[in-house]
Enzyme design. Structure first.
Site, mmCIF file in Angstrom:
data_model
loop_
_atom_site.group_PDB
_atom_site.id
_atom_site.type_symbol
_atom_site.label_atom_id
_atom_site.label_comp_id
_atom_site.label_asym_id
_atom_site.label_seq_id
_atom_site.Cartn_x
_atom_site.Cartn_y
_atom_site.Cartn_z
ATOM 1 C CG HIS A 88 -1.933 0.993 1.318
ATOM 2 N ND1 HIS A 88 -3.169 1.172 2.112
ATOM 3 C CD2 HIS A 88 -2.062 2.185 0.439
ATOM 4 C CE1 HIS A 88 -3.768 2.364 1.968
ATOM 5 N NE2 HIS A 88 -3.200 2.975 0.983
ATOM 6 C CD GLU A 107 -0.232 5.321 -0.823
ATOM 7 O OE1 GLU A 107 0.466 5.209 0.258
ATOM 8 O OE2 GLU A 107 -1.419 5.215 -0.696
ATOM 9 C CG HIS A 158 1.033 8.734 2.564
ATOM 10 N ND1 HIS A 158 0.346 9.040 3.841
ATOM 11 C CD2 HIS A 158 0.349 7.919 1.708
ATOM 12 C CE1 HIS A 158 -0.886 8.344 3.728
ATOM 13 N NE2 HIS A 158 -1.029 7.882 2.653
#
Ligand SMILES: *[C@@H]1O[C@H](CO)[C@@H](O)[C@H](O)[C@H]1NC(C)=O
Length: 274
Positions: free
Chosen positions: A84, A144, A148
């Site tokens: 993930h 992602e 992040h």
């Protein structure tokens, strides 16, 4: 004869990569090295204020390597969890997201290809899968990174001398893949006799104990209803994400999100519709 070919490719690849503008990254993985001192405290373990955030990850010093177990639709190999992301949560479990929209790159594939990080890219094509109902794999990678990856203090462009646009994202993807390869959740469970089944049920504590017995550390698990579908492995970081050391620790108690019993670890056989 073999040694000549080996030598040839060893010499050639870094030159090709250098020509592409990434003088300090080779196609085999990370090549750039920081000069961060090995005596710095690990993230979240400082007792005074750290000022060099190129060598000390903050505020996102609690780093979660998150993995999916997607069965409906199934994604990735039937005998592996998939990536993930790698999330820099704050030491108190709050978190920041979308920290620098100016670095929301539009093609992670191009960044990795241009950096010569083709083995990382092909690994991602197998193990870093989006739910096809949510979008393409590339879209998950972009999400992602933007959500992040841009929050890592140690990946700020100002930390990198001779910075080329996007190179910090290449380091991010290399590190995520490298860390994931050490966290084979499927094998951890299998080694404790836990394999996917459409009928067997588990308690949360038995799954966490098995994962701790196999890996040495307790992760956090999440479920969709009663189906196990995600895991987070916890780390602090000593140094920079570019070349620092991940120090694993146990997930804080209460961070799992599954029913206490009746949990199913379903097979990835595309046959789980009820
Ligand atoms: C650790 O360093 C960070 C970054 O400078 C700072 O925000 C935090 O307050 C420090 N923690 C302690 C206990 O000094």
């Amino acid at each position: 004869m073999l040694s000549i070919f080996t030598l040839g490719s060893t010499l050639l690849l870094p030159l090709l990569v250098e020509a592409a503008g990434y003088a300090n990254l080779n196609s085999m993985g990370l090549f750039r090295r920081t000069s961060c001192s090995a005596s710095l405290p690990a993230s979240c373990h400082n007792t005074t204020v750290e000022t060099d955030l190129c060598c000390f990850e903050a505020p996102g010093g609690s780093i979660l390597q998150t993995q999916f177990w997607d069965t409906n639709p199934a994604t990735g190999p039937t005998n592996s969890w998939t990536i993930h992301g790698l999330w820099p949560d704050h030491c108190d479990n709050s978190y920041s997201e979308d920290c620098d929209p100016s670095r929301d790159y539009s093609s992670i594939t191009d960044l990795l290809e241009n950096a010569g990080a083709t083995s990382t890219l092909s690994y991602m094509q197998t193990y870093w899968k989006n739910d096809p109902n949510d979008g393409s794999d590339e879209e998950l990678w972009e999400h992602e990174w933007a959500t992040h990856g841009t929050c890592y203090s140690t990946l700020e462009p100002s930390c990198i001398s001779g910075y080329s646009t996007g190179e910090e994202a290449v380091y991010f993807f290399e590190r995520v893949v490298g860390l994931f390869q050490t966290l084979d959740t499927y094998q951890f469970l299998k080694s404790q006799g836990i394999t996917p089944s459409s009928s067997k049920t588990h308690t949360q504590s038995s799954l966490l104990s098995a994962l701790k017995a196999a890996s040495g550390y307790t992760p956090a698990i999440s479920c969709s209803g009663s189906d196990l579908d995600e895991i987070s492995w916890y780390f602090n970081l000593q140094g920079s994400l570019i070349d620092g050391t991940f120090l694993q620790y146990n997930a804080p108690s209460g961070s799992s999100d599954c029913p206490s019993s009746g949990i199913k670890y379903l097979p990835k056989n595309n046959d789980n519709d009820v």
